[in-house]
Design a protein around this motif. Structure first.
Motif, mmCIF file in Angstrom:
data_model
loop_
_atom_site.group_PDB
_atom_site.id
_atom_site.type_symbol
_atom_site.label_atom_id
_atom_site.label_comp_id
_atom_site.label_asym_id
_atom_site.label_seq_id
_atom_site.Cartn_x
_atom_site.Cartn_y
_atom_site.Cartn_z
ATOM 1 N N ALA A 28 48.989 33.456 17.609
ATOM 2 C CA ALA A 28 47.966 33.413 18.545
ATOM 3 C C ALA A 28 48.134 33.261 20.073
ATOM 4 C CB ALA A 28 47.027 32.429 18.476
ATOM 5 N N LEU A 29 47.609 34.325 20.789
ATOM 6 C CA LEU A 29 48.122 34.260 22.324
ATOM 7 C C LEU A 29 46.895 34.483 23.003
ATOM 8 C CD1 LEU A 29 50.820 36.424 23.857
ATOM 9 C CD2 LEU A 29 48.639 36.764 24.687
ATOM 10 N N LEU A 30 46.767 33.892 24.105
ATOM 11 C CA LEU A 30 45.512 33.904 24.997
ATOM 12 C C LEU A 30 46.173 34.352 26.548
ATOM 13 C CD1 LEU A 30 43.158 30.850 24.169
ATOM 14 C CD2 LEU A 30 42.993 33.298 23.503
ATOM 15 N N ALA A 31 45.493 35.173 27.367
ATOM 16 C CA ALA A 31 46.066 35.348 28.293
ATOM 17 C C ALA A 31 44.833 35.313 29.390
ATOM 18 C CB ALA A 31 46.791 36.528 28.591
ATOM 19 N N TYR A 32 44.996 35.061 30.733
ATOM 20 C CA TYR A 32 43.540 34.565 31.535
ATOM 21 C C TYR A 32 44.021 34.883 33.045
ATOM 22 C CZ TYR A 32 39.870 32.392 33.887
ATOM 23 O OH TYR A 32 38.745 31.938 34.793
ATOM 24 N N SER A 33 43.058 35.569 33.679
ATOM 25 C CA SER A 33 43.231 35.743 34.941
ATOM 26 C C SER A 33 41.877 35.616 35.672
ATOM 27 C CB SER A 33 43.745 37.285 35.387
ATOM 28 O OG SER A 33 43.689 37.443 36.853
ATOM 29 N N PRO A 34 41.671 34.781 36.606
ATOM 30 C CA PRO A 34 40.437 34.496 37.456
ATOM 31 C C PRO A 34 39.787 35.642 38.164
ATOM 32 C CG PRO A 34 41.964 32.834 37.772
ATOM 33 C CD PRO A 34 42.892 33.775 37.261
ATOM 34 N N SER A 35 38.722 35.845 38.357
ATOM 35 C CA SER A 35 38.051 37.031 38.965
ATOM 36 C C SER A 35 37.147 36.573 40.173
ATOM 37 C CB SER A 35 37.044 37.957 37.978
ATOM 38 O OG SER A 35 36.492 38.771 38.245
ATOM 39 N N ASN A 36 37.219 37.396 41.250
ATOM 40 C CA ASN A 36 36.307 37.075 42.324
ATOM 41 C C ASN A 36 35.196 37.899 42.372
ATOM 42 O OD1 ASN A 36 38.147 35.278 43.335
ATOM 43 N ND2 ASN A 36 39.324 36.826 44.290
ATOM 44 N N ILE A 37 35.008 38.837 41.368
ATOM 45 C CA ILE A 37 33.826 39.770 41.342
ATOM 46 C C ILE A 37 33.008 39.302 40.300
ATOM 47 C CG2 ILE A 37 33.104 42.204 40.687
ATOM 48 C CD1 ILE A 37 36.136 42.951 41.630
ATOM 49 N N HIS A 38 33.168 38.840 39.077
ATOM 50 C CA HIS A 38 32.477 38.639 38.108
ATOM 51 C C HIS A 38 33.097 37.008 37.405
ATOM 52 C CE1 HIS A 38 30.680 42.354 37.684
ATOM 53 N NE2 HIS A 38 32.092 42.792 37.391
ATOM 54 N N GLN A 39 32.011 36.186 37.030
ATOM 55 C CA GLN A 39 32.367 35.061 36.735
ATOM 56 C C GLN A 39 33.131 35.086 35.468
ATOM 57 O OE1 GLN A 39 30.087 31.159 36.852
ATOM 58 N NE2 GLN A 39 29.478 31.742 34.860
ATOM 59 N N ARG A 40 34.232 34.532 35.485
ATOM 60 C CA ARG A 40 35.318 34.389 34.139
ATOM 61 C C ARG A 40 35.931 32.924 34.220
ATOM 62 N NH1 ARG A 40 39.617 38.560 34.993
ATOM 63 N NH2 ARG A 40 37.857 40.096 34.950
ATOM 64 N N LEU A 41 35.596 32.406 33.116
ATOM 65 C CA LEU A 41 36.072 30.916 33.031
ATOM 66 C C LEU A 41 36.815 30.532 31.942
ATOM 67 C CD1 LEU A 41 32.471 29.440 33.828
ATOM 68 C CD2 LEU A 41 34.138 29.583 35.245
#
Length: 245
Positions: free
Chosen positions: A52-65
């Motif tokens: 399993a792998l999770l990758a994440y990047s915050p966004s200043n346009i749409h809420q992403r938590l």
């Protein structure tokens, strides 16, 4: 957001795989590298063994938590209009965000709640899509709100892994023709498959999806209005998010 789950952990719906032999999906490592290149300034990734792998990047346009607690990890997209009420219902502080709430709701239902997952999802008011990975139980849970304002996509990588992201361009580049939109108003559990939480007594039916080039491209999953699932009431600790009824 990017999630990749190896085939031995999650069996992707077979209808997602396109018979188009001249288009080749990418391997999992290549997909992760592409995600990190596109989000190099603020992205991070987490690997859970080789499965399993999770990758994440915050966004200043749409809420992403993103949130993690007790080896349960959640990526939440969108927002809930009734977050304050739900935080109170689940015993969370007023400052808890949607990802924290979803983890608490999942954990509560997994361990002791006497009602099924579709009933909980019906209580979520707003536009949302989320993914949970429970590393202890090695369980994947995905859901998308009914209004379709938050889109998720899923597909199959070259090694048979299930790939999930809200980034359509990433999914197309990663999975070639073997992808489709994740159906709105639905939830997917790695052990029990796909269900529409608005109409839990109906089965889901895969419909072939043809792209603009006339090539079969994954499948759309719709409610089969002619079908009927017998839902039996559950009580006690056996009822949890792993159970559809």
């Amino acid at each position: 957001m990017l999630a990749i789950f190896k085939e031995k952990l999650v069996k992707a719906p077979k209808e997602l795989k396109s018979p188009a032999a001249w288009t080749k999906p990418k391997l999992s490592d290549e997909i992760l590298q592409q995600f990190m290149r596109c989000n190099s300034s603020n992205a991070f990734s987490m690997c859970f063994g080789n499965d399993a792998l999770l990758a994440y990047s915050p966004s200043n346009i749409h809420q992403r938590l993103f949130s993690g607690l007790d080896d349960i990890y959640c990526v939440f997209l969108g927002g809930l209009n009734n977050l304050s009420m739900l935080n109170k219902q689940y015993g969370l502080s007023k400052g808890a965000n949607e990802a924290m709430l979803i983890i608490q709701a999942y954990r509560t239902l997994r361990d002791r709640a006497p009602y099924p997952a579709y009933q909980v999802l019906k209580e979520l008011e707003g536009s949302f899509g989320f993914l949970i990975y429970d590393n202890m139980d090695r369980t994947v849970f995905v859901a998308s709100g009914s209004n379709g304002h938050v889109a998720l996509y899923w597909g199959i990588a070259a090694d048979g892994s299930l790939v999930i992201s809200e980034n359509l361009d990433l999914i197309k580049a990663s999975c070639a023709k073997s992808f489709a939109p994740f159906p709105t108003g639905c939830m997917f559990h790695s052990e029990h498959g796909l269900m529409n939480f608005e109409e839990p007594t109906k089965k889901m039916k895969a419909m072939p999806r043809i792209d603009s080039e006339g090539v079969m491209c994954g499948a759309n999953f719709n409610v089969d209005s002619q079908s009927k699932i017998q839902l039996m009431p559950r009580v006690g600790s056996e009822a949890n998010w792993a159970s559809w009824n």
